[in-house]
Design a protein around this motif. Structure first.
Motif, PDB file in Angstrom:
ATOM      1  N   GLY A  71      56.636  56.139  19.242  1.00  0.00           N
ATOM      2  CA  GLY A  71      55.553  56.456  20.158  1.00  0.00           C
ATOM      3  C   GLY A  71      54.302  55.622  19.933  1.00  0.00           C
ATOM      4  O   GLY A  71      54.123  54.970  18.889  1.00  0.00           O
ATOM      5  N   LEU A  72      53.410  55.677  20.922  1.00  0.00           N
ATOM      6  CA  LEU A  72      52.205  54.853  20.897  1.00  0.00           C
ATOM      7  C   LEU A  72      51.248  55.245  19.775  1.00  0.00           C
ATOM      8  O   LEU A  72      50.752  54.391  19.037  1.00  0.00           O
ATOM      9  CB  LEU A  72      51.497  54.949  22.256  1.00  0.00           C
ATOM     10  N   ARG A  73      50.956  56.537  19.649  1.00  0.00           N
ATOM     11  CA  ARG A  73      50.010  56.940  18.595  1.00  0.00           C
ATOM     12  C   ARG A  73      50.520  56.584  17.196  1.00  0.00           C
ATOM     13  O   ARG A  73      49.752  56.092  16.359  1.00  0.00           O
ATOM     14  CB  ARG A  73      49.696  58.433  18.699  1.00  0.00           C
ATOM     15  N   PRO A  74      51.793  56.855  16.897  1.00  0.00           N
ATOM     16  CA  PRO A  74      52.305  56.416  15.593  1.00  0.00           C
ATOM     17  C   PRO A  74      52.170  54.910  15.367  1.00  0.00           C
ATOM     18  O   PRO A  74      51.835  54.471  14.264  1.00  0.00           O
ATOM     19  CB  PRO A  74      53.771  56.851  15.649  1.00  0.00           C
ATOM     20  N   ASP A  75      52.408  54.108  16.417  1.00  0.00           N
ATOM     21  CA  ASP A  75      52.250  52.657  16.266  1.00  0.00           C
ATOM     22  C   ASP A  75      50.788  52.279  16.053  1.00  0.00           C
ATOM     23  O   ASP A  75      50.473  51.363  15.277  1.00  0.00           O
ATOM     24  CB  ASP A  75      52.813  51.937  17.488  1.00  0.00           C
ATOM     25  N   ARG A  76      49.877  52.956  16.737  1.00  0.00           N
ATOM     26  CA  ARG A  76      48.443  52.722  16.524  1.00  0.00           C
ATOM     27  C   ARG A  76      48.051  53.078  15.099  1.00  0.00           C
ATOM     28  O   ARG A  76      47.256  52.385  14.461  1.00  0.00           O
ATOM     29  CB  ARG A  76      47.615  53.537  17.521  1.00  0.00           C
ATOM     30  N   TYR A  77      48.606  54.186  14.605  1.00  0.00           N
ATOM     31  CA  TYR A  77      48.276  54.657  13.260  1.00  0.00           C
ATOM     32  C   TYR A  77      48.705  53.629  12.207  1.00  0.00           C
ATOM     33  O   TYR A  77      47.916  53.257  11.323  1.00  0.00           O
ATOM     34  CB  TYR A  77      48.963  55.992  13.012  1.00  0.00           C
ATOM     35  N   VAL A  78      49.942  53.170  12.321  1.00  0.00           N
ATOM     36  CA  VAL A  78      50.431  52.185  11.346  1.00  0.00           C
ATOM     37  C   VAL A  78      49.625  50.898  11.439  1.00  0.00           C
ATOM     38  O   VAL A  78      49.274  50.294  10.416  1.00  0.00           O
ATOM     39  CB  VAL A  78      51.934  51.912  11.568  1.00  0.00           C
ATOM     40  N   ASN A  79      49.289  50.490  12.645  1.00  0.00           N
ATOM     41  CA  ASN A  79      48.507  49.263  12.811  1.00  0.00           C
ATOM     42  C   ASN A  79      47.111  49.403  12.191  1.00  0.00           C
ATOM     43  O   ASN A  79      46.591  48.459  11.591  1.00  0.00           O
ATOM     44  CB  ASN A  79      48.379  48.916  14.294  1.00  0.00           C
ATOM     45  N   ARG A  80      46.544  50.590  12.336  1.00  0.00           N
ATOM     46  CA  ARG A  80      45.200  50.812  11.788  1.00  0.00           C
ATOM     47  C   ARG A  80      45.173  50.621  10.269  1.00  0.00           C
ATOM     48  O   ARG A  80      44.202  50.110   9.714  1.00  0.00           O
ATOM     49  CB  ARG A  80      44.716  52.213  12.147  1.00  0.00           C
ATOM     50  N   TRP A  81      46.246  51.046   9.609  1.00  0.00           N
ATOM     51  CA  TRP A  81      46.272  51.016   8.152  1.00  0.00           C
ATOM     52  C   TRP A  81      47.201  49.930   7.602  1.00  0.00           C
ATOM     53  O   TRP A  81      47.547  49.942   6.420  1.00  0.00           O
ATOM     54  CB  TRP A  81      46.711  52.383   7.615  1.00  0.00           C
ATOM     55  N   ARG A  82      47.576  48.970   8.443  1.00  0.00           N
ATOM     56  CA  ARG A  82      48.581  47.978   8.054  1.00  0.00           C
ATOM     57  C   ARG A  82      48.166  47.162   6.814  1.00  0.00           C
ATOM     58  O   ARG A  82      49.027  46.803   6.002  1.00  0.00           O
ATOM     59  CB  ARG A  82      48.870  47.038   9.226  1.00  0.00           C
ATOM     60  N   LYS A 108      49.853  52.476  38.142  1.00  0.00           N
ATOM     61  CA  LYS A 108      50.115  51.052  37.924  1.00  0.00           C
ATOM     62  C   LYS A 108      49.055  50.402  37.045  1.00  0.00           C
ATOM     63  O   LYS A 108      49.360  49.548  36.196  1.00  0.00           O
ATOM     64  CB  LYS A 108      50.191  50.334  39.273  1.00  0.00           C
ATOM     65  N   LEU A 109      47.780  50.805  37.226  1.00  0.00           N
ATOM     66  CA  LEU A 109      46.698  50.215  36.440  1.00  0.00           C
ATOM     67  C   LEU A 109      46.873  50.520  34.952  1.00  0.00           C
ATOM     68  O   LEU A 109      46.703  49.625  34.106  1.00  0.00           O
ATOM     69  CB  LEU A 109      45.347  50.734  36.929  1.00  0.00           C
ATOM     70  N   VAL A 110      47.188  51.769  34.641  1.00  0.00           N
ATOM     71  CA  VAL A 110      47.429  52.141  33.241  1.00  0.00           C
ATOM     72  C   VAL A 110      48.568  51.303  32.667  1.00  0.00           C
ATOM     73  O   VAL A 110      48.512  50.821  31.526  1.00  0.00           O
ATOM     74  CB  VAL A 110      47.749  53.646  33.131  1.00  0.00           C
ATOM     75  N   SER A 111      49.607  51.117  33.462  1.00  0.00           N
ATOM     76  CA  SER A 111      50.747  50.316  33.018  1.00  0.00           C
ATOM     77  C   SER A 111      50.337  48.882  32.704  1.00  0.00           C
ATOM     78  O   SER A 111      50.714  48.326  31.665  1.00  0.00           O
ATOM     79  CB  SER A 111      51.842  50.325  34.099  1.00  0.00           C
ATOM     80  N   ILE A 112      49.551  48.303  33.580  1.00  0.00           N
ATOM     81  CA  ILE A 112      49.125  46.909  33.402  1.00  0.00           C
ATOM     82  C   ILE A 112      48.272  46.739  32.141  1.00  0.00           C
ATOM     83  O   ILE A 112      48.395  45.754  31.410  1.00  0.00           O
ATOM     84  CB  ILE A 112      48.341  46.425  34.642  1.00  0.00           C
ATOM     85  N   ILE A 113      47.425  47.735  31.870  1.00  0.00           N
ATOM     86  CA  ILE A 113      46.507  47.635  30.729  1.00  0.00           C
ATOM     87  C   ILE A 113      47.205  47.946  29.406  1.00  0.00           C
ATOM     88  O   ILE A 113      47.069  47.198  28.426  1.00  0.00           O
ATOM     89  CB  ILE A 113      45.309  48.595  30.923  1.00  0.00           C
ATOM     90  N   PHE A 114      47.976  49.044  29.373  1.00  0.00           N
ATOM     91  CA  PHE A 114      48.467  49.540  28.099  1.00  0.00           C
ATOM     92  C   PHE A 114      49.813  48.976  27.664  1.00  0.00           C
ATOM     93  O   PHE A 114      50.122  48.976  26.463  1.00  0.00           O
ATOM     94  CB  PHE A 114      48.529  51.074  28.125  1.00  0.00           C
ATOM     95  N   THR A 115      50.627  48.493  28.600  1.00  0.00           N
ATOM     96  CA  THR A 115      51.923  47.946  28.191  1.00  0.00           C
ATOM     97  C   THR A 115      51.777  46.770  27.230  1.00  0.00           C
ATOM     98  O   THR A 115      52.369  46.777  26.137  1.00  0.00           O
ATOM     99  CB  THR A 115      52.758  47.532  29.422  1.00  0.00           C
ATOM    100  N   PRO A 116      50.989  45.742  27.566  1.00  0.00           N
ATOM    101  CA  PRO A 116      50.857  44.625  26.613  1.00  0.00           C
ATOM    102  C   PRO A 116      50.190  45.026  25.298  1.00  0.00           C
ATOM    103  O   PRO A 116      50.510  44.470  24.238  1.00  0.00           O
ATOM    104  CB  PRO A 116      50.013  43.595  27.373  1.00  0.00           C
ATOM    105  N   LEU A 117      49.279  45.999  25.347  1.00  0.00           N
ATOM    106  CA  LEU A 117      48.640  46.462  24.117  1.00  0.00           C
ATOM    107  C   LEU A 117      49.659  47.099  23.176  1.00  0.00           C
ATOM    108  O   LEU A 117      49.669  46.828  21.967  1.00  0.00           O
ATOM    109  CB  LEU A 117      47.523  47.460  24.453  1.00  0.00           C
ATOM    110  N   TRP A 118      50.516  47.943  23.735  1.00  0.00           N
ATOM    111  CA  TRP A 118      51.521  48.612  22.914  1.00  0.00           C
ATOM    112  C   TRP A 118      52.534  47.601  22.365  1.00  0.00           C
ATOM    113  O   TRP A 118      52.908  47.641  21.193  1.00  0.00           O
ATOM    114  CB  TRP A 118      52.225  49.693  23.718  1.00  0.00           C
ATOM    115  N   LEU A 119      52.954  46.676  23.207  1.00  0.00           N
ATOM    116  CA  LEU A 119      53.901  45.661  22.754  1.00  0.00           C
ATOM    117  C   LEU A 119      53.316  44.829  21.612  1.00  0.00           C
ATOM    118  O   LEU A 119      54.021  44.468  20.666  1.00  0.00           O
ATOM    119  CB  LEU A 119      54.311  44.757  23.914  1.00  0.00           C
TER     120      LEU A 119
END
Length: 354
Positions: A71-82, A108-119
């Protein structure tokens, strides 16, 4: 081997069910497993210690060999403390077409903004897992260490473990001589349930039962009232082990517009209930025409014909679908595949086939 799973919550939804199934099937093979989560929705009980997380507090990552996020939040968490991760190997599982998931779940706007960020967050992991060949073909060029592991399903089928209040509501349709089309999901537009509701306006012999919650429920209720089929639809709330109600359906229908895999579809096959599903690539990857009945998306006539065919051919297709799932999509098989994957990741062994 010590493994930490980082999850958004412990609620009974697809990615959490997958993590739960992995844990259940490998816990006897490893030294230790801990599950960390953010939200308080305690539904699934894991067979290992669970701990609530705070985004602002780091766990001792290097106390583990593997950190596995979903999930997104877990990936954000690991990135924060990487920067504090020295020895642990990190891996993330992609459970869906992320762009489509954001588009159907939000816009669609949320998709355009957040998809590349998550990837970009997932690209920092040591490895990324996808759950189908369809997703592998989509993300193959985006990740250097991509691996495909099919989801697996374990169910505790017990048709007596149901709420009789809901059973009696469903049986009212049978007393009216209606064929029952059923489905369950965490509901959004991506699930395509509106296609079933619209079908009821031309198929007076059918009723629909849907189990689950989501922002689309009220939309579908209003649609059913508008087209005059509200007396043939039943929306039930979130229920634990919803597959225990499937034996009350004549056909299980999964009309999704997009899916990463389709856990509920596999669960339905384990109940030996006739299945109708949309002809999207991932469903065709799991089953073939001898096991389930496919229909063309957004085609009411095709959906109606598929339901009729599934009812007529139920004695052959449902058994073949069951056999397919038992052979290829069991929780045990998924657990073995992940365990082998973890060992190779820790040892730095090349995965070979991407």
């Amino acid at each position: 081997m010590k493994i930490a799973y980082i999850l958004p919550s412990l609620i009974n939804k697809g990615p959490i069910i997958v993590a739960h199934t992995i844990v259940k099937n490998i816990i006897d093979k490893v030294e230790d497993i801990h599950v960390y989560y953010f939200d308080d929705d305690l539904v699934l009980k894991f067979p290992c210690p669970t701990f609530k997380l705070d985004m602002n507090t780091a766990i001792d990552f290097d106390d583990y060999d593997i950190i596995h996020t979903h999930g997104l939040r877990p990936d954000r968490y690991v990135n924060r403390w990487r920067k504090g991760i020295k020895t642990a190997k990190t891996v993330s599982t992609i459970h869906a077409d992320i762009a489509q998931d954001f588009r159907f779940g939000y816009n669609k706007l949320v998709s355009i903004i957040f998809t590349p960020l998550w990837l970009s967050l997932m690209n920092k992991h040591d490895a990324v897992v996808v759950i189908s060949d369809k997703l592998r073909s989509l993300y193959d060029v985006k990740f250097k260490n991509l691996h495909r592991i099919y989801n697996g399903v374990d169910i505790e089928l017990n048709e007596s473990q149901v709420d009789l209040k809901y059973v009696n509501e469903i049986k009212k349709f049978k007393k009216r001589d209606l064929k029952i089309v059923g489905s369950y999901a965490a509901l959004n537009k991506r699930k395509g349930i509106d296609q079933i509701v619209n079908l009821l306006s031309v198929r007076k012999d059918l009723a629909m039962v849907f189990i689950g919650e989501g922002k689309e429920v009220e939309v579908l209720k209003n649609l059913s009232k508008t087209i005059g089929v509200f007396d043939r639809v039943l929306f039930l709330p979130y229920l634990t082990k919803p597959y225990n109600y499937i034996h009350l359906f004549d056909v299980y229908v999964m009309p999704s517009r997009s899916e990463g895999f389709g856990l509920a579809l596999v669960e339905a096959a384990l109940t030996k209930t006739p299945i109708v599903c949309s002809n999207i690539d991932v469903f065709k990857e799991i089953f073939n025409d001898s096991q389930v009945t496919f229909f063309d998306l957004e085609d009411t006539d095709s959906l109606g014909l598929a339901i009729s065919e599934a009812i007529l051919s139920k004695d052959t297709k449902r058994i073949k679908a069951y056999e397919r799932v038992v052979e290829s999509f069991s929780g045990k098989t998924m657990g073995e595949n992940y365990f082998d994957f973890y060992i190779k990741l820790v040892k730095g062994i090349n995965f070979g086939d991407k």
